[in-house]
Design an enzyme around this catalytic site. Structure first.
Site, PDB file in Angstrom:
ATOM      1  N   ASP A   1      -5.465   5.333  -5.237  1.00 46.61           N
ATOM      2  CA  ASP A   1      -5.888   6.165  -4.089  1.00 46.61           C
ATOM      3  C   ASP A   1      -6.581   7.525  -4.381  1.00 46.61           C
ATOM      4  OD1 ASP A   1      -6.870   6.404  -1.613  1.00 46.61           O
ATOM      5  OD2 ASP A   1      -5.169   5.690  -0.626  1.00 46.61           O
TER       6      ASP A   1
ATOM      7  N   ARG B   1     -13.664   0.600  -4.119  1.00 48.94           N
ATOM      8  CA  ARG B   1     -13.928   0.672  -2.755  1.00 48.94           C
ATOM      9  C   ARG B   1     -15.190   1.721  -2.675  1.00 48.94           C
ATOM     10  NH1 ARG B   1      -9.779   0.949   0.784  1.00 48.94           N
ATOM     11  NH2 ARG B   1     -11.166   2.088   2.256  1.00 48.94           N
TER      12      ARG B   1
ATOM     13  N   ASP C   1     -12.002   3.064   4.935  1.00 47.69           N
ATOM     14  CA  ASP C   1     -10.909   2.054   5.468  1.00 47.69           C
ATOM     15  C   ASP C   1     -11.565   1.269   6.669  1.00 47.69           C
ATOM     16  OD1 ASP C   1      -9.328   3.407   3.874  1.00 47.69           O
ATOM     17  OD2 ASP C   1      -7.728   3.787   5.483  1.00 47.69           O
TER      18      ASP C   1
ATOM     19  N   LYS D   1      -3.355  -0.346  -6.926  1.00 47.98           N
ATOM     20  CA  LYS D   1      -4.368   0.300  -6.035  1.00 47.98           C
ATOM     21  C   LYS D   1      -4.285   1.656  -6.271  1.00 47.98           C
ATOM     22  CE  LYS D   1      -6.008   1.030  -1.273  1.00 47.98           C
ATOM     23  NZ  LYS D   1      -5.777   0.473   0.265  1.00 47.98           N
TER      24      LYS D   1
ATOM     25  N   ASP E   1       0.891  -1.121   0.123  1.00 43.81           N
ATOM     26  CA  ASP E   1       0.092   0.116  -0.117  1.00 43.81           C
ATOM     27  C   ASP E   1       0.837   1.244  -0.053  1.00 43.81           C
ATOM     28  OD1 ASP E   1      -2.032   2.226   1.050  1.00 43.81           O
ATOM     29  OD2 ASP E   1      -3.255   0.184   0.576  1.00 43.81           O
ATOM     30  N   ASP E   2       0.358   2.289   0.488  1.00 43.18           N
ATOM     31  CA  ASP E   2       1.199   3.495   0.721  1.00 43.18           C
ATOM     32  C   ASP E   2       2.572   3.246   1.289  1.00 43.18           C
ATOM     33  OD1 ASP E   2       1.873   6.320   0.249  1.00 43.18           O
ATOM     34  OD2 ASP E   2       0.268   7.104   1.333  1.00 43.18           O
TER      35      ASP E   2
END
Ligand code: NAG
Ligand code: NAG
Ligand code: NAG
Length: 415
Positions: A168, A225, A229, A166, A90-91
């Site tokens: 964002d 999504r 979260d 992914k 992820d990030d």
């Protein structure tokens, strides 16, 4: 009639309203050859967040070592063979600046071998690499974003051998989401590499007062999504489930091979869920045909959590090739009933979820007809323990007990 017996009360329920046959939009889903069933794997975020402190926490910081160790366990301990194939960062993998030519680069101390080597490492083990970027000028954690660099970043990911992105939405606005998410989808396609494209588009768009066009989103994204979260708590998991049951904007109907609604990571094996709650997340993610990206430490997985994650009967409901997202079809006090059509045609996965937090297991008595399932005779199995319950005609009565904050998951196979 469904009878629900719990807390000394007997609730008689109205016969189910009308069972609307699912109309799916499979033809409109993104057709880029990947994510034909919900993607499964591991993702760093919920468990490891933006832990970049390798000096004081070398075993848990975001680094190539963490991903390699996760991959080793996935290959050695049955996760890969059960279907968990993406190892997704992820990030917080990026260096603070792009390189001198403007290309993305990983933080060199934590990713000394580089991303191409990391992708090779995954591929050598029969796994795939997932990566993360952001549509704005910075990622949520403040690293360089893709704004103004989308085509170059898509090419960089393809050159490295990345298998999933992914994307964002920090630092964006409704206009950017509507333009930018499809734009990145096209750039990924133009690389010629088949990359699963995971969008945060609907979540950010609704958060900013927009109305996500789910039909359009499913055309450009492999998974998307819908909500904020997930965290390591029952309240968070249940919030996600309730939102999917409510289905605001009718997002359920756009799901199908190539395009999946994403209620976020599977948090089984962490600190916040009981055994029953872990089963509940697993069962509902299966019924909802959700991506199953587990965010937990596979190196320290409790045996009971591992057994849930590797249960091939539950996984087969999630991965059913029909690819229909299940729906909540009724609510009876704290109990809700969900169904998902599975193969062979006419068969269903069924789950009763008990959102109650106290007392004893609730007894639910129902018929297949109550659930809108009345095409023939069914062989019914409880899925976690594979207990055969018997054969039932649509009007035959069946009873089961559902634990507080737990589920009873069944597969009704048409005979
Ligand atoms: C690109 O899009 C076309 C048309 O939808 C599709 O057939 C093809 O598989 C896609 N290629 C990649 C690499 O995503
Ligand atoms: C969702 O479906 C319901 C029932 O078919 C319909 O009344 C409603 O307008 C739909 N909403 C959207 C946003 O499509
Ligand atoms: C099931 O019950 C309903 C209503 O009680 C009835 O109309 C229907 O014919 C029954 N079906 C079968 C297969 O017995």
């Amino acid at each position: 009639m469904v009878k629900l017996l719990g807390h000394n009360m007997l609730v008689h329920l109205m016969t189910v309203a009308v069972w609307v046959t699912l109309s799916c939009h499979h033809g409109d889903a993104l057709d880029n050859g990947v994510a034909r069933t919900p993607p499964m794997g591991w993702m760093s975020w919920e468990r490891f967040e933006c832990n970049t402190n390798c000096d004081t926490d070398p075993d848990n910081c975001i680094s190539e070592k963490l991903l390699m160790q996760m991959a080793d366990v996935m290959a050695a301990e049955g996760y890969r063979d059960a279907g968990y194939e993406y190892v997704a960062i992820d990030d917080c993998w990026l260096a603070n600046e792009r390189d001198k030519d403007g290309h993305l680069q990983p933080e060199p101390k934590r990713f000394p071998s580089g991303m191409k080597a990391l992708a090779d490492y995954m591929h050598d083990r029969g796994l795939k690499l997932g990566i993360y970027e952001d549509i704005g000028s910075k990622t949520c954690a403040g690293f360089p974003g893709s704004r103004g660099h989308m085509r170059d970043d898509a090419n960089t990911f393809a050159r490295w051998g990345v298998d999933m992105l992914k994307f964002d939405g920090c630092g964006g606005d409704v206009g950017l989401y509507e333009e930018g998410y499809p734009e990145m989808s096209r750039y990924l396609n133009e690389t010629g590499r088949h990359i699963v494209y995971s969008c945060e588009w609907p979540m950010y768009e609704s958060a900013q007062g927009g109305k996500p066009n789910y039909v359009k989103i499913a055309k450009y994204c492999n998974m998307f999504r819908d909500l904020g979260d997930i965290y390591d708590s029952w309240g968070s998991v249940l919030g996600m489930i309730d939102y999917f049951g409510d289905d605001p904007g009718n997002f359920t109907r756009v799901a199908g091979p190539g395009a999946w609604n994403d209620p976020d990571q599977v948090v089984i094996g962490n600190f916040g869920l009981s055994h029953d709650q872990e089963r509940a997340q697993m069962a509902l993610w299966a019924i909802m045909a959700s991506p199953m990206l587990v965010s937990a430490d596979f190196r320290k997985m409790p045996a009971s959590s591992k057994a849930i994650l590797l249960n091939k009967y539950v996984i087969s409901i999630n991965q059913d090739p029909l690819g229909v997202q299940g729906r909540r079809i009724k609510e009876m006090g704290k109990i809700s009933a969900w169904t998902k059509p599975v193969l062979p045609t006419g068969s269903y996965a069924i789950v009763f979820l008990n959102a109650g937090t106290g007392g004893y297991p609730s007894k639910v008595t129902f018929t297949m007809a109550d659930l809108g399932i009345e095409r023939g005779k069914y062989s019914v199995m409880e899925v976690f323990e594979q207990t055969q319950i018997g054969s039932f005609a649509p009007n035959d009565s069946i009873s089961c007990f559902v634990n507080p904050t737990g589920v009873y998951l069944m597969r009704a196979t048409i005979l």
